[in-house]
Structures are given as structure tokens and as C-alpha cells.
Motif scaffolding. Structure first.
Motif, PDB file in Angstrom:
ATOM      1  N   ALA A 147     -49.782  47.922 -43.295  1.00 25.52           N
ATOM      2  CA  ALA A 147     -48.525  48.472 -43.810  1.00 25.52           C
ATOM      3  C   ALA A 147     -48.342  49.926 -43.392  1.00 25.52           C
ATOM      4  O   ALA A 147     -47.255  50.324 -42.958  1.00 25.52           O
ATOM      5  CB  ALA A 147     -48.475  48.352 -45.329  1.00 25.52           C
ATOM      6  N   GLU A 347     -46.112  43.487 -47.356  1.00 23.21           N
ATOM      7  CA  GLU A 347     -45.999  44.137 -46.055  1.00 23.21           C
ATOM      8  C   GLU A 347     -47.268  43.952 -45.227  1.00 23.21           C
ATOM      9  O   GLU A 347     -47.203  43.637 -44.030  1.00 23.21           O
ATOM     10  CB  GLU A 347     -45.692  45.619 -46.229  1.00 23.21           C
ATOM     11  CG  GLU A 347     -45.386  46.307 -44.913  1.00 23.21           C
ATOM     12  CD  GLU A 347     -44.686  47.640 -45.094  1.00 23.21           C
ATOM     13  OE1 GLU A 347     -44.555  48.365 -44.098  1.00 23.21           O
ATOM     14  OE2 GLU A 347     -44.275  47.960 -46.223  1.00 23.21           O
ATOM     15  N   ILE A 368     -40.537  40.447 -44.814  1.00 21.88           N
ATOM     16  CA  ILE A 368     -40.940  41.573 -45.657  1.00 21.88           C
ATOM     17  C   ILE A 368     -39.761  42.046 -46.497  1.00 21.88           C
ATOM     18  O   ILE A 368     -39.864  42.202 -47.720  1.00 21.88           O
ATOM     19  CB  ILE A 368     -41.464  42.743 -44.803  1.00 21.88           C
ATOM     20  CG1 ILE A 368     -42.757  42.378 -44.095  1.00 21.88           C
ATOM     21  CG2 ILE A 368     -41.699  43.981 -45.690  1.00 21.88           C
ATOM     22  CD1 ILE A 368     -43.186  43.394 -43.037  1.00 21.88           C
TER      23      ILE A 368
END
Length: 387
Positions: A147, A347, A368
Motif C-alpha cells: 500500500a 489496498e 480498491i
């Protein structure tokens, strides 16, 4: 006073604390929360409001206002701004951001200045040195590894993670800039990484650098000290020999010059005995003193007080410390909301899937945005942003 420190693996950090918080009984007095954990801890009543303590005992003007906000304030102010009317629930412990680590002996003394240039230099380096990968960076589906990597690329290409005022993610994260960033990450950066690196995190990136297997790498500054240890490196038998080959620089810019904010703050468990809470605050007051912060810097810490960040004790302690000081005005954090842990899991999973070929870049980013939006829409909690 004796301070005992309990450590856990990075991937278990959040759950190790919040499982005890949920039981309303902790075997620790000072939880060290990632900057994004604050919203969840505050909303659940897990940590003390220390606003009055700070007003009486801490010189808040000694800190960059964003760092003070990032490691203690909730709701969060906009990036680079602190809301002096908001409550403080912690104080900085360890500041951090990414540094670009580059092989001076392979690409030259001058580091790339733009992200596109960096990719081009890494590509040439890999072609010229087949046994060395062009890039090494975090890709793992754990902690906040993949992420943070996407968020960093998103930032430098002009993207946004969300609109904190409207709590809108879908349509913001996956807009044109967001899609460009994901395309750059998956189709331009990923091919320059080593085979089998799809689950790399901090240790694996450091190992690749130390073993001479990467032209350019990205890692957290606070985790980079071991790179200069000859016992862990094949680049030289002394620190000086290693530094002849390794350079450390701030991240390249592109459409913006944003860099990720890392690090963590100190807080006080709401479930500790009153006497322990008082001692915890005494420790925090002692630790945040200017002279102690400089000693912390000299010992290898990354302080947040401006006078410590700009001190010889810090700047001369490690070759990458100047990178941190120069990066502070460029920092951007993630969303700082109670739903953070669920958002980052979504994520991580999808970015990791895109990096490993399980999803297309567009599908991963759209998934996402849709899934994160669903989390926020389903929540009745309202928190401030971190962007």
C-alpha cells in the motif's frame, strides 16, 4: 525508573495492541501506535487525551506542526497544518520516510531527480549489469508494504487517495492520475525487480542492497542502518568502502514532490493503573526534551523536534539523516480514520495482486476504490483525514 520494551513482528503490530485494547486490559503502559492507528484507538477510548498535559509540559512550537499532528492529533488536520483546537493523544517517538538508495559505482554519484528518470536509469543499469536488478521495493501483502509503495507513486504522479471532506474514495483514487500511477508501478517498475520479489518487505530489500543485487532501492530510513554494517554486506569490508558504493537521496519528484510519512508516536493506555499513567507521562516529558532528543538522534533515532532534526548530532550520525530532514516538508500520510486497518488490508491485497499478475492494474485499482468506499459508507463513524 526501568523501561521494559515488548517487541512483536511488524505484521502483528496492530493486532498485538488492539486485541488487548478490546479486552480493556493491557500489559503495556505506553502503546507505540503507527500514525494511522490513532483514529481507531481514540474512537474506541483506548488511549488518553493528553491535551492538557501537552499544554503544560511540551513546547509545541519546537516541532514541525505536521509531525506533531501526525503522531498525536485526532481528528487529523490537512497535510502540513495542525489544528490547535483539536485534541492530542500522543507525542512523536520515531519519525520516518523513504530514502532512495542507489549504487554510486553503477549509476554515478548524482541520483535521479525525477521518477521517470529514475526508472530510465534503473532500466539501463539492469541492462548493463544482468546480475543486478534495476529496482528493489516493498511489494508484500502484509503490514502496509504494498500500500505504501502504491501510495508513494500515486503521490508523485499527482494522485490523491481520497477526498477527506466528503469521504469519497471511488472516483478519486482511481481517477486518471491514480491509474497512471498504478500503470507505472506495475508495467514500468515491477519488470525491473528481481524474480521472486513479489512479497518483499523491509528485510528483503535491505538484503538485496547489501548483497549488491539492486541498482536502486527504496526503504524506510529508520530501517537502513544495517546497510552500513560490513558484517551484513558484500559491498565492502568497512563502512567507508560501503559508502563508496552506496548513496542515499530524497525521493525523486515528478508531478509533485510528495513522500510517505512513516514513524510512530507514544501514547498512554487508558487501561493502565493511574500511577503507571502518571509515570508514562513523566517519561514522555523527559524524552521530548531538546537535549534528550539530540542524544536519541546520536544513538540512531529519528527525532521530530526541529532543533534535533537540524542538529549536528542527528545530521552527522548517519549518511541518510539529511534525507529525512529535507523530506519533512514533503510528507503525506494515509487516511487517518478508525477504519484504517480495514482500508490498508484492502489496498495491500489488491496492489500485491497487481504486482504479481493476479489482477490487471486497472481492475486492482477499481477494486480498491470500490471496496474501500464500501467500508467508509458502511461506517457511521466520522473521523478527520490525514491528507
Amino acid at each position: 525508573m526501568t523501561i521494559k520494551v515488548k517487541t512483536v513482528p511488524n505484521a502483528n503490530w496492530h493486532d498485538a495492541m488492539f486485541t488487548q485494547f478490546a479486552a480493556r486490559k493491557t500489559d503495556f503502559d505506553i502503546p507505540i501506535l503507527d500514525s494511522q492507528h490513532i483514529g481507531e484507538a481514540v474512537t474506541n477510548g483506548n488511549i488518553l487525551d493528553i491535551t492538557d498535559f501537552v499544554k503544560k509540559n511540551i513546547d509545541v512550537k519546537a516541532y514541525n506542526p505536521y509531525l506533531l499532528a501526525a503522531y498525536g492529533q485526532f481528528p487529523q488536520a490537512e497535510t502540513g497544518k495542525r489544528d490547535e483546537n483539536a485534541s492530542l493523544y500522543g507525542l512523536p517517538l520515531l519519525g520516518d520516510t523513504w530514502t532512495m538508495i542507489y549504487r554510486k559505482d553503477l549509476i554515478g554519484d548524482k541520483p535521479p531527480q525525477t521518477w521517470d528518470e529514475m526508472i530510465s536509469v534503473a532500466e539501463k543499469c539492469q541492462a548493463d549489469h544482468p546480475a543486478v536488478s534495476g529496482l528493489a521495493f516493498h511489494q508484500a501483502n502484509g503490514s502496509d508494504a504494498a500500500a505504501v509503495t502504491y501510495n508513494t507513486v500515486n503521490g508523485v504522479y499527482g494522485g490523491n487517495l481520497w477526498d477527506p471532506k466528503t469521504r469519497k474514495i471511488d472516483g478519486v483514487l482511481n481517477d486518471t492520475a491514480g491509474q497512471e500511477a498504478m500503470d507505472v508501478l506495475v508495467n514500468k517498475m515491477k519488470p525491473l525487480t528481481a524474480k521472486g520479489s513479489g512479497n518483499w518487505f523491509i528485510d528483503e530489500v535491505n538484503a538485496a542492497v547489501a548483497q549488491g543485487k539492486a541498482c536502486i532501492a527504496f526503504n524506510w530510513i529508520a530501517a537502513s542502518g544495517g546497510l552500513l554494517d560490513p558484517k551484513q554486506s558484500t559491498l565492502g569490508t568497512t563502512r567507508e568502502q560501503i559508502l563508496d558504493k552506496l548513496g542515499f537521496a530524497t525521493l525523486p519528484s515528478q508531478k509533485t514532490n510528495l513522500v510517505p510519512l512513516g514513524g510512530m508516536g507514544m501514547h498512554v493506555s487508558a487501561y493502565s493503573p493511574t500511577a503507571n499513567q502518571a509515570e508514562a507521562l513523566n517519561f514522555m516529558k523527559w524524552f521530548e526534551q531538546a537535549d534528550i532528543q539530540k542524544k536519541w538522534a546520536a544513538a540512531g533515532g529519528v527525532p521530530s523536534r526541529t532543533d534535533a532534526l537540524e542538529s549536528p548530532e542527528f545530521l552527522n550520525a548517519q549518511p541518510f539523516n539529511q534525507v529525512y530532514t529535507d523530506s519533512v516538508p514533503r510528507m503525506r500520510d494515509m487516511w487517518n480514520v478508525p477504519e484504517y486497518a480495514r482500508l490498508v488490508d484492502i489496498e495491500n491485497t489488491n496492489v500485491n495482486a497487481a504486482l504479481n499478475g493476479a489482477k490487471t492494474p486497472k481492475d486492482a485499482l477499481d477494486d480498491i476504490a470500490k471496496e474501500q468506499q464500501g467500508v467508509l459508507n458502511a461506517s457511521s463513524r466520522k473521523g478527520g483525514g490525514g491528507l
